[in-house]
Design an enzyme around this catalytic site. Structure first.
Site, PDB file in Angstrom:
ATOM      1  CE1 TYR A 106      -3.536   2.761   1.167  1.00 16.80           C
ATOM      2  CE2 TYR A 106      -4.424   0.827   0.051  1.00 16.80           C
ATOM      3  CZ  TYR A 106      -4.566   2.133   0.485  1.00 16.80           C
ATOM      4  OH  TYR A 106      -5.719   2.819   0.242  1.00 16.80           O
ATOM      5  CD  GLU A 143      -3.735   6.667   1.240  1.00 15.54           C
ATOM      6  OE1 GLU A 143      -3.304   7.449   2.107  1.00 15.54           O
ATOM      7  OE2 GLU A 143      -4.931   6.330   1.162  1.00 15.54           O
ATOM      8  CG  ASP A 180      -9.088  10.020 -23.813  1.00 15.21           C
ATOM      9  OD1 ASP A 180      -8.217   9.130 -23.925  1.00 15.21           O
ATOM     10  OD2 ASP A 180     -10.191   9.816 -23.273  1.00 15.21           O
ATOM     11  CE  LYS A 215      -9.336   1.710 -24.811  1.00 15.15           C
ATOM     12  NZ  LYS A 215      -9.101   2.383 -23.509  1.00 15.15           N
ATOM     13  NE  ARG A 239      -9.322  -3.583 -17.917  1.00 21.26           N
ATOM     14  CZ  ARG A 239      -9.863  -3.140 -19.038  1.00 21.26           C
ATOM     15  NH1 ARG A 239      -9.496  -3.660 -20.199  1.00 21.26           N
ATOM     16  NH2 ARG A 239     -10.767  -2.196 -19.021  1.00 21.26           N
TER      17      ARG A 239
END
Length: 416
Positions: free
Chosen positions: A51, A53, A196, A225, A231
């Site tokens: 983790y 952050e 984008d 893609k 992802r």
């Protein structure tokens, strides 16, 4: 027996079945690809236990010595591949990345201007069913009757609505965007220019598509893609906007990053810097053009009359079949794509007139021009016989035989 097979045979079986499906079918969904075994290993690594952050050197938890190195490598590689001044590799996916940009620069009710969803835009470019269209004054520009962007019409829209952010990007537009014209329009109305490039990021990295970086203030992209990564997503921007972007991503939009995804993004970016990746992206574009030629010859109506990138949008109105019917029949025949609205579509989005397809995944398998001819002929047979289950089953066998000759990255063991 693997740990997963022993612990949860139900999920193990479904994953195995999905492996077989991805091997046996021709995957034409423009948003999908095959990642390398190296990317798969990083994605499924023990980094999922951490983790983190915050950002490298500025974390809210200890034990970040190695995580900081991994994230810094991913950032440096993205800068090198794309020529970006600042990179944030933490967004969970493309939609949150776009929302982070809005959070960085907008207040609720501010105006954004982007491509209309039915004309090839994305949900997060201001669609009324998206938070981007609910929290902001979202204005859309459309394609002309030939299915091409009319930059004078975009300019007039911008002069009328004075957006704070002008969005250039798409999810179903088969032509190259004129980033210089978008920059001129943004400057004229005092807007930030956001590009984008989720769909064509890999093509930019491979040098077969113009780069938006000389023109854009902010560039967002997914990594799964045409870039052939996990992802995830990235936001890249001019240095002057770095602090605003980083604050918008964390703590503005999300908590700790997915460190395993960050590592996989770094691996994919290393791959994207190679000569073999450049050859791959060139083949992606060549395959798209070749397949488009075959389909046009077979009487398919391609929106804009062809393609300049990896994807095609096809209006099936002249084929007496809906997009949904075609997508279902093609899937039954082993060819997977999605139904899609076309410009000025008279049908509803869930059962539209068109289909969308792309060549990234099949090119990753090694398909080339000869296979595009075979594929185009198969698609024509499916559409002409979409209600004949026997013909669809016959084509499915042909598809599997073809796929057996081209093992997919990460799935080579299936062919054996």
């Amino acid at each position: 027996m693997t740990a997963l097979q022993q612990q949860d045979p139900e999920i193990f079986s479904l994953i195995q079945q999905e492996e077989v499906r991805q091997h046996n079918k021709i995957r034409l969904i423009a948003s999908e690809n095959y990642v390398s075994s190296a990317v798969l290993e990083a994605t499924g690594s023990i980094l999922t236990n951490k983790y983190s952050e915050g950002y490298p050197g500025k974390r809210y938890y200890e034990g970040q010595q190695l995580i900081d190195q991994i994230e810094s490598i991913a950032i440096d590689r993205a800068k090198a591949v794309f020529g970006a001044e600042h990179v944030n590799v933490q967004p969970y996916s493309g939609s949150p990345a776009n929302m982070a940009v809005y959070l960085a620069f907008l207040k609720p009710g501010d105006t954004i201007l982007g491509m209309a969803l039915p004309h090839g835009g994305h949900l997060t470019h201001g669609s009324k069913v998206s938070i981007s269209g609910k929290y902001f004054n979202a204005v859309s520009y459309a394609l002309n009757e030939e299915g091409i962007l009319d930059y004078e019409e975009i300019r007039n829209k911008a002069l009328e609505c004075k957006p704070k952010i002008l969005i250039a990007g798409h999810s179903a537009y088969p032509r190259i965007l004129d980033f210089a014209k978008f920059r001129e329009i943004a400057d004229e109305v005092g807007a930030l220019l956001m590009v984008d490039m989720a769909h064509f990021a890999g093509l930019v990295a491979g040098g077969v598509h113009p780069s938006p970086f000389p023109y854009a203030d902010v560039v967002t992209t997914t990594t799964h893609k045409s870039l052939r990564g996990p992802r995830g997503a990235m936001i890249m921007c001019k240095a002057e906007y770095a602090k605003a972007i980083d604050k918008a991503v964390f703590p503005g939009m999300q908590g700790g990053p997915h460190d395993s995804t960050t590592a996989a993004i770094a691996v994919a970016l290393k791959e994207a810097s190679t000569d073999s990746f450049k050859k791959y992206t060139a083949q992606v574009v060549e395959n798209a053009a070749s397949l488009a030629d075959v389909l046009i010859e077979k009487g398919f109506n391609l929106v804009t009359g062809g393609t300049e990138n990896h994807l095609m949008l096809i209006d099936l109105s002249n084929k007496n079949i809906t997009g949904k019917q075609a997508a279902k029949a093609l899937d039954a025949a082993g060819i997977v794509l999605n139904c899609n609205s076309v410009p000025f579509d008279k049908r509803k989005p869930f059962d539209p007139s068109g289909i969308r397809l792309g060549t990234c995944a099949i090119t990753s398998r090694g398909f080339a021009k000869a296979e595009m001819v075979i594929l185009g002929n198969m698609m024509d047979r499916v559409v002409n016989n979409f209600e004949d289950s026997a013909v669809l089953a016959e084509i499915a066998q042909e598809v599997q035989a073809l796929c057996d000759k081209f093992p997919a990255p990460g799935l080579e063991h299936i062919a054996k």
